[in-house]
Design a protein around this motif. Structure first.
Motif, PDB file in Angstrom:
ATOM      1  N   PRO A  74      17.202 -99.578 149.330  1.00  0.00           N
ATOM      2  CA  PRO A  74      18.528 -98.936 149.461  1.00  0.00           C
ATOM      3  C   PRO A  74      19.583 -99.562 148.566  1.00  0.00           C
ATOM      4  N   PHE A 117      11.020 -96.054 151.967  1.00  0.00           N
ATOM      5  CA  PHE A 117      12.003 -95.826 150.903  1.00  0.00           C
ATOM      6  C   PHE A 117      11.274 -95.758 149.569  1.00  0.00           C
ATOM      7  N   THR A 171      11.124 -95.602 159.953  1.00  0.00           N
ATOM      8  CA  THR A 171      11.332 -96.440 158.767  1.00  0.00           C
ATOM      9  C   THR A 171      10.335 -97.592 158.651  1.00  0.00           C
ATOM     10  N   TYR A 211      20.307 -89.399 151.318  1.00  0.00           N
ATOM     11  CA  TYR A 211      19.346 -90.092 152.180  1.00  0.00           C
ATOM     12  C   TYR A 211      18.797 -89.181 153.276  1.00  0.00           C
ATOM     13  N   TRP A 246      12.972 -90.773 150.111  1.00  0.00           N
ATOM     14  CA  TRP A 246      11.977 -91.097 151.135  1.00  0.00           C
ATOM     15  C   TRP A 246      10.618 -90.493 150.779  1.00  0.00           C
TER      16      TRP A 246
END
Length: 242
Positions: free
Chosen positions: A25, A21, A15, A102, A108
């Motif tokens: 989120p 992302f 991450t 997710y 992603w």
């Protein structure tokens, strides 16, 4: 300086290093929840999500590895995030949607320069792996974004039972490649404590690629400037010239 001289293994944090992302989120949490009666703001979701995640990690470290299943851990994060703000029972539906989505490239993407860097390291005959504080969905995510086959191994903290900055997780990575010399290993991540300092403490070499959301604050204890790169693309271009 040849940053990969003698290196036989390069590992990546996931991450905000290798994968990013597509949207914050809390933005997507709010978007999904609005279909189930949520009328609050994205800012409220952000504050509650960050607090919920922190509280859950303190109470049930490593996604609940030693106490509860990882998916139940995330359900509790969602429940705490929307507590008192959605009709009773809807948090179960929302958490199921979020946990599943997710796992995918819908939410992603590979960080800029990530694919180029992996291809360059492969051409140079250097093994690559992932060492991340993550739940088992990381395998699904890397498969969904199309890079899973480029790694010799993927280590998630949940699956091995220890998390960065614990040295043990780096020892496990070395075993995956049959290596015994830490100096032959390089770790790349965005977190100074959990990635850079942890790898150095384990005897590895390390580089930092700061997250755009949390720029590196330079202090006397900061990594040396030559160990910091603005992004993976810049790092890939440097390594390609070596």
């Amino acid at each position: 300086m040849n940053i990969i001289s003698g290196i036989k293994l390069v590992t990546f944090d996931a991450t905000n290093t290798l994968i990013k992302f597509r949207m914050p989120p809390w933005h997507y949490y709010a978007l999904v929840a609005k279909d189930y009666g949520f009328t609050g703001t994205e800012r409220e979701v952000k504050e509650k999500f960050i607090d919920s995640y922190r509280c859950m990690w303190e109470k049930y470290p490593n996604f609940g590895k030693s106490s509860i299943p990882w998916d139940q851990w995330w359900r509790k994060v969602v429940e705490r995030t929307f507590e008192g703000q959605i009709p009773q029972g809807k948090e179960t539906v929302i958490s199921k949607i979020l946990i599943e989505e997710y796992k995918t490239s819908k939410l992603w993407c590979v960080a800029q320069g990530g694919r180029q860097l992996l291809n360059i390291l492969e051409k140079k005959g250097i093994n690559t792996g992932v060492v991340s504080n993550f739940d088992p969905r990381l395998h699904d995510i890397l498969r969904s974004v199309g890079i899973i086959k480029q790694f010799k191994f993927i280590i998630t903290s949940y699956e091995v039972g220890c998390s960065k900055p614990d040295k043990e997780i780096f020892s496990l990575a070395m075993k995956k490649c049959g290596l015994s010399e830490p100096s032959e290993c390089l770790h790349i991540g965005d977190d100074v404590k959990k990635d850079y300092e942890a790898a150095i403490s384990a005897g590895w070499r390390a580089l930092v690629v700061p997250s755009g959301d949390a720029p590196l604050a330079m202090t006397e204890d900061s990594p040396a400037p030559e160990h910091v790169y603005p992004d993976l693309l810049t790092l890939a271009n440097c390594i390609e010239k070596l």
